[in-house]
Design a protein around this motif. Structure first.
Motif, mmCIF file in Angstrom:
data_model
loop_
_atom_site.group_PDB
_atom_site.id
_atom_site.type_symbol
_atom_site.label_atom_id
_atom_site.label_comp_id
_atom_site.label_asym_id
_atom_site.label_seq_id
_atom_site.Cartn_x
_atom_site.Cartn_y
_atom_site.Cartn_z
ATOM 1 N N GLY A 23 6.348 72.718 62.164
ATOM 2 C CA GLY A 23 7.312 72.722 61.075
ATOM 3 C C GLY A 23 6.804 71.950 59.871
ATOM 4 N N ASP A 24 6.213 70.788 60.124
ATOM 5 C CA ASP A 24 5.673 69.974 59.028
ATOM 6 C C ASP A 24 4.514 70.665 58.309
ATOM 7 O OD1 ASP A 24 7.384 67.864 59.066
ATOM 8 O OD2 ASP A 24 6.085 66.537 60.213
ATOM 9 N N ALA A 25 3.758 71.473 59.051
ATOM 10 C CA ALA A 25 2.553 72.066 58.485
ATOM 11 C C ALA A 25 2.853 73.046 57.355
ATOM 12 C CB ALA A 25 1.755 72.778 59.583
ATOM 13 N N VAL A 26 4.057 73.622 57.337
ATOM 14 C CA VAL A 26 4.364 74.610 56.306
ATOM 15 C C VAL A 26 4.970 73.970 55.058
ATOM 16 C CG1 VAL A 26 4.744 76.378 58.054
ATOM 17 C CG2 VAL A 26 6.695 75.105 57.170
ATOM 18 N N VAL A 27 5.341 72.680 55.151
ATOM 19 C CA VAL A 27 6.073 72.061 54.053
ATOM 20 C C VAL A 27 5.223 71.735 52.824
ATOM 21 C CG1 VAL A 27 7.276 69.919 53.411
ATOM 22 C CG2 VAL A 27 8.019 71.227 55.388
ATOM 23 N N PRO A 28 3.986 71.182 52.958
ATOM 24 C CA PRO A 28 3.255 70.793 51.741
ATOM 25 C C PRO A 28 3.101 71.921 50.724
ATOM 26 C CG PRO A 28 2.204 69.832 53.656
ATOM 27 C CD PRO A 28 3.265 70.757 54.172
#
Length: 410
Positions: A23-28
């Motif tokens: 989930g975090d990987a798609v945020v930046p």
């Protein structure tokens, strides 16, 4: 020795961390695109990023105290729930079509606060759910998850943004934190009793444990320099690649090679145990000087890419090994505080690199700061070989960690 994934609590922890990492990987990428679409300003993007970074840096030591003093699982669950709420708030703003930058900045700041309390829980959670002999393999699995997410993240983000828009990336990240929290509720972590002290005394005690081990604090300095140099490469590398090494494709290939190297290093850490882990890992980190030097002289693109892949493989190996050594060498009741100081040094060094690199490049040209960064990495990481504690620390440890009471702390 049983595989760590045969242990129910670690299996649940691993699954939760895998979901939240994806989930975090798609945020930046989604964050950058969303802010630029809404404002057209890179300054606005910098403000949002700073809003998360500043409270994270300021509160990391306190986060370590809280994670050591209270139930580490509950601290991690609460941090995940707060981050779930902040990501859903940002996602809702973006899906509404007219996002308020004030709301996005505040949500980023609250998320930064939550991450300051979440980061120190990572190592105690692993150490508290597996047996000591399983820790390196468990840490390697966590590294594989994190690095696989970094490798897949940009592609997932691109597909999601193209299909549904950046708002849904935040909604999915929020859902991943909710699922992670739900899984953490089911995890059983070994209880570690901690003597009651004031917050200030706890901070001093944790710092005293760090100071009492020369192998640890000297390595931290090297790791901080490494992260500062990585920020220099990230800032100046794209321009060198585009102007002198064949274009944007070179930079993309370099990043992908590094991500693959990180993943390979994590896989290697699950299988290979070195006799002197800290010494060899720090010497491996010194390899990062090679891509810095090669970029400085605009060496052939293939050589630069290969050197970067090797350097990131060393980093991918170091991270799980370092976590394992720290878990064995420090008393469990100070592990979160030690982890917070570790992350504080590494995270604080990166903004310094981001700030100084363009100033130095404007004054002297890009090759100078790249070469200087390479020299600093070489000196600080390879220089730890001169430290007695680094040379003497062997694997497996001769004994279980003992409490190192610093003078004046009781």
């Amino acid at each position: 020795m049983a595989h760590p994934l045969r242990t129910r609590s670690f299996r649940l922890l691993f699954l939760g961390r895998t979901v939240s990492a994806l989930g975090d990987a798609v945020v930046p990428a989604a964050l950058a695109l969303a802010v630029l679409r809404a404002t057209g300003s890179t300054a606005a993007l910098a403000l949002v990023l700073a809003a998360a970074m500043v409270p994270r840096l300021l509160l990391l030591p306190l986060g370590g105290v809280v994670a050591d003093r209270f139930d580490v699982r509950r601290v991690a669950v609460l941090a995940d729930l707060v981050r779930c709420a902040t990501q859903l708030a940002v996602g809702t703003q973006l899906l509404g079509g007219d996002p308020s930058m004030g709301t996005v900045v505040v949500a980023s700041a609250i998320g930064g606060v939550a991450s300051a309390f979440a980061i120190p829980t990572a190592s105690p959670l692993v150490a508290g759910t597996v047996e000591p002999a399983q820790r390196q393999q468990a840490n390697a699995l966590m590294g594989v998850t994190a690095n696989s997410s970094r490798l897949l993240g940009p592609a997932l983000a691109g597909a999601l943004i193209w299909a549904a828009g950046p708002g849904w990336a935040f909604v999915i990240d929020g859902a991943s934190f909710a699922l992670s929290a739900a899984l953490l509720v089911l995890v059983r972590v070994r209880h570690v009793p901690v003597p009651r002290r004031s917050v200030l005394a706890d901070l001093r005690h944790g710092f005293g444990e760090v100071r009492a081990r020369d192998w640890f604090w000297t390595s931290l300095l090297g790791h901080g320099v490494w992260n500062g140099a990585a920020a220099v490469l990230t800032t100046l590398g794209p321009a060198v690649a585009i102007d002198r090494l064949g274009g944007e494709a070179t930079w993309v290939l370099l990043l992908q090679a590094g991500a693959i190297g990180m993943l390979a290093g994590s896989l290697l850490a699950g299988r290979v145990r070195l006799r002197r882990p800290v010494l060899m890992a720090n010497l491996g980190l010194a390899c990062y000087a090679a891509p810095l030097f090669l970029l400085a002289v605009a060496a052939p693109a293939a050589v630069v890419i290969a050197s970067y892949a090797v350097a990131l493989t060393a980093l991918g190996y170091l991270n799980p090994v370092w976590e394992t050594v720290v878990q064995h060498q420090f008393p469990p009741e100070v592990l979160a505080r030690v982890t917070s100081y570790d992350w504080l040094v590494s995270l604080a060094a990166m903004p310094v690199g981001y700030a100084l690199a363009p100033l130095a490049a404007d004054a002297f040209g890009a090759p100078v700061p790249l070469a200087v960064a390479g020299l600093l990495v070489l000196a600080s990481c390879a220089g730890t070989a001169l430290v007695p504690g680094v040379r003497r620390l062997t694997w497996p440890p001769a004994r279980e960690p003992q409490r190192a009471e610093p003078a004046g702390v009781r």
